[in-house]
Design an enzyme around this catalytic site. Sequence first.
Site, mmCIF file in Angstrom:
data_model
loop_
_atom_site.group_PDB
_atom_site.id
_atom_site.type_symbol
_atom_site.label_atom_id
_atom_site.label_comp_id
_atom_site.label_asym_id
_atom_site.label_seq_id
_atom_site.Cartn_x
_atom_site.Cartn_y
_atom_site.Cartn_z
ATOM 1 N N HIS A 1 0.834 -0.900 -0.242
ATOM 2 C CA HIS A 1 0.251 -0.054 0.094
ATOM 3 C C HIS A 1 0.921 1.207 0.237
ATOM 4 O O HIS A 1 2.001 1.105 -0.046
ATOM 5 C CB HIS A 1 -0.602 0.037 1.006
ATOM 6 C CG HIS A 1 -0.378 -0.004 2.571
ATOM 7 N ND1 HIS A 1 0.959 0.723 2.577
ATOM 8 C CD2 HIS A 1 0.002 -1.213 3.300
ATOM 9 C CE1 HIS A 1 1.424 -0.032 4.281
ATOM 10 N NE2 HIS A 1 0.374 -0.428 4.633
ATOM 11 N N GLY B 1 2.284 3.162 2.452
ATOM 12 C CA GLY B 1 2.992 3.356 3.523
ATOM 13 C C GLY B 1 4.124 2.422 2.496
ATOM 14 O O GLY B 1 5.347 2.798 2.813
ATOM 15 N N HIS B 2 3.959 1.672 2.222
ATOM 16 C CA HIS B 2 5.570 0.881 1.717
ATOM 17 C C HIS B 2 6.040 1.444 0.894
ATOM 18 O O HIS B 2 7.536 1.404 0.720
ATOM 19 C CB HIS B 2 4.614 -0.426 1.280
ATOM 20 C CG HIS B 2 4.445 -1.821 1.630
ATOM 21 N ND1 HIS B 2 3.089 -2.023 2.358
ATOM 22 C CD2 HIS B 2 4.890 -2.303 3.127
ATOM 23 C CE1 HIS B 2 2.976 -3.099 2.919
ATOM 24 N NE2 HIS B 2 4.066 -3.485 3.533
ATOM 25 N N GLN C 1 7.752 -14.966 12.340
ATOM 26 C CA GLN C 1 7.701 -13.507 13.348
ATOM 27 C C GLN C 1 6.015 -13.638 13.653
ATOM 28 O O GLN C 1 4.925 -12.601 14.196
ATOM 29 C CB GLN C 1 7.591 -11.846 12.554
ATOM 30 C CG GLN C 1 7.041 -11.954 11.489
ATOM 31 C CD GLN C 1 7.614 -11.326 10.692
ATOM 32 O OE1 GLN C 1 8.620 -10.709 10.105
ATOM 33 N NE2 GLN C 1 6.903 -9.700 10.653
ATOM 34 N N GLY D 1 9.424 1.453 8.741
ATOM 35 C CA GLY D 1 8.342 2.523 9.014
ATOM 36 C C GLY D 1 7.828 2.566 10.348
ATOM 37 O O GLY D 1 7.891 2.019 11.177
ATOM 38 N N GLN E 1 9.881 -2.519 16.556
ATOM 39 C CA GLN E 1 10.265 -2.454 15.095
ATOM 40 C C GLN E 1 11.852 -1.776 14.789
ATOM 41 O O GLN E 1 12.818 -2.555 14.021
ATOM 42 C CB GLN E 1 9.270 -3.432 13.829
ATOM 43 C CG GLN E 1 10.200 -3.677 13.067
ATOM 44 C CD GLN E 1 9.813 -4.125 11.942
ATOM 45 O OE1 GLN E 1 8.774 -5.422 12.094
ATOM 46 N NE2 GLN E 1 9.687 -3.704 11.123
ATOM 47 N N MET F 1 -1.881 3.425 7.406
ATOM 48 C CA MET F 1 -2.746 2.756 6.380
ATOM 49 C C MET F 1 -1.520 0.940 6.571
ATOM 50 O O MET F 1 -0.353 1.128 7.704
ATOM 51 C CB MET F 1 -2.016 2.887 4.864
ATOM 52 C CG MET F 1 -2.303 4.183 4.638
ATOM 53 S SD MET F 1 -1.910 3.740 3.527
ATOM 54 C CE MET F 1 -3.279 5.287 2.028
HETATM 55 P P1 AMP Z 1 4.709 -4.869 6.960
HETATM 56 O O1 AMP Z 1 5.040 -5.504 5.038
HETATM 57 O O2 AMP Z 1 3.978 -4.833 6.924
HETATM 58 O O3 AMP Z 1 6.209 -6.246 7.458
HETATM 59 O O4 AMP Z 1 5.854 -3.893 6.197
HETATM 60 C C1 AMP Z 1 6.435 -3.734 5.235
HETATM 61 C C2 AMP Z 1 7.760 -1.956 5.887
HETATM 62 O O5 AMP Z 1 6.645 -1.084 5.083
HETATM 63 C C3 AMP Z 1 7.348 -2.260 7.529
HETATM 64 O O6 AMP Z 1 9.210 -1.129 7.858
HETATM 65 C C4 AMP Z 1 6.889 -1.180 8.078
HETATM 66 O O7 AMP Z 1 6.864 -0.416 9.467
HETATM 67 C C5 AMP Z 1 6.270 0.180 6.607
HETATM 68 N N1 AMP Z 1 5.021 -0.128 6.836
HETATM 69 C C6 AMP Z 1 4.025 -0.332 7.164
HETATM 70 N N2 AMP Z 1 2.879 0.132 6.828
HETATM 71 C C7 AMP Z 1 3.299 1.365 7.249
HETATM 72 C C8 AMP Z 1 2.854 2.752 6.923
HETATM 73 N N3 AMP Z 1 1.174 3.069 7.098
HETATM 74 N N4 AMP Z 1 3.318 4.179 6.644
HETATM 75 C C9 AMP Z 1 4.897 3.717 6.581
HETATM 76 N N5 AMP Z 1 5.547 2.561 7.017
HETATM 77 C C10 AMP Z 1 4.605 1.340 6.941
#
Ligand code: AMP
Length: 286
Positions: free
Chosen positions: A34, A36-37, A61, A147, A153, A184
Site C-alpha cells: 500500500h 505506506g510501503h 514472526q 516504517g 521494530q 495504512m
Molecule cells: P510489512 O509488510 O507490514 O512487514 O511492512 C513492511 C515495512 O513497511 C515495515 O517497515 C513497516 O513498518 C512499513 N509500513 C507498514 N505500514 C506503513 C505505513 N502506514 N506507513 C509507513 N510505513 C509503513
Amino acid sequence: MQIFEQIKPLKAHLLEIKRNKKTIGFVPTMGALHKGHLALVRKSVEENDTTVCSIYINPTQFNNKEDFEKYPKSIKNDIRLLQESECDVTFIPDNTTMYPESSLIQMNFGSLSAELEGRYRPGHFSGVGLIVTKLFNIVNPDNAYFGQKDLQQCLIIKQLVKDLFFDINVKCVPTVREDNGLAMSSRNKRLSGEAREKAADIYKLLKVAKGRLLSDKQVEHVKNFVEEYLIEAEDIDLEYFEVVRLPGFEIVKKIEEKGSYALCIAAHVNGVRLIDNVILKEVNAD
Ligand code: AMP
C-alpha cells in the site's frame, strides 16, 4: 525491474552493482503493498542508485496461526506497484529458500522487546530479527527503510545493526495514513468499509491523548481516559495503550520536560489486530 526468487543470482547481481560503486537501498516487506510501503520505496529510490524490495511473509514472526493464514496476498498487484515506483529489484523467495532447514536461533532484544509488541506477541521480534538478519546478509544494503508505524521494530532493527556491526543506515519513515487518519496496513484489507471508519478512531484517540498528556503529564490519567473511551466505543477492543520513553521503549508513568516519548496502542477491530503510535518529541514545560 528484475525479479529474483533465488539467493545466489540475486547476490551475484547485487555484487556487480557494488563493484560499480553504486549504493543499494533496501525495503523489506511482507507484500500486500500500500502507500505506506511505497513511501519507503520512494525514499530509497531518492537516496540510492539501486532499490531492492523483498516480499516474503515470514512464518517465524507470527505468533498467531490464524493471522499468518489470513495474511493478505496480492503479488501481481505488488509487482505492478513496485514497477510504477521505480524499484529496481524485487526479491520474492519461498519458505525453502529462506529456511532450508528450520532455524534454531532465537533472538532476544532484552528491554527493547520486553513490553508492548514483545509482550503481546511472544516470539515475534525473534522472528523479525532472524529474517531481517538473513535478508541483510543477502542484500548487503547501504541503507534500509522501515516504517514508524512499527516503531518498536524500527528501534530493534537499529539495535541489531549496531550490535552485529552491520554497515547499514537504518531509516525510520513517518507513518502514511488514510484520509480518515487510519494508519495504512496490509491488515486493513481485512476490514469492511464500516470497520475502517471505526478503526480511524484509534488515531483520533491517540491525538487527543497526546494533547492531554502534554498538558497533564500524568500517564495514569491519560490511560484512564483512553480505556474509558474504548469501553464506551463498540467494536474496538483495546489490547494495550502505553507511553514509552524513546529510544529505550521503557513504559513510563510520568513524562519529563526533556525527553522523547511515544504513545503506542494495539487494538482489535472486527477481529483484526491494528497498531499505531504518535511521537511526543521534546516535551516543554508550559
Ligand atoms: P510489512 O509488510 O507490514 O512487514 O511492512 C513492511 C515495512 O513497511 C515495515 O517497515 C513497516 O513498518 C512499513 N509500513 C507498514 N505500514 C506503513 C505505513 N502506514 N506507513 C509507513 N510505513 C509503513
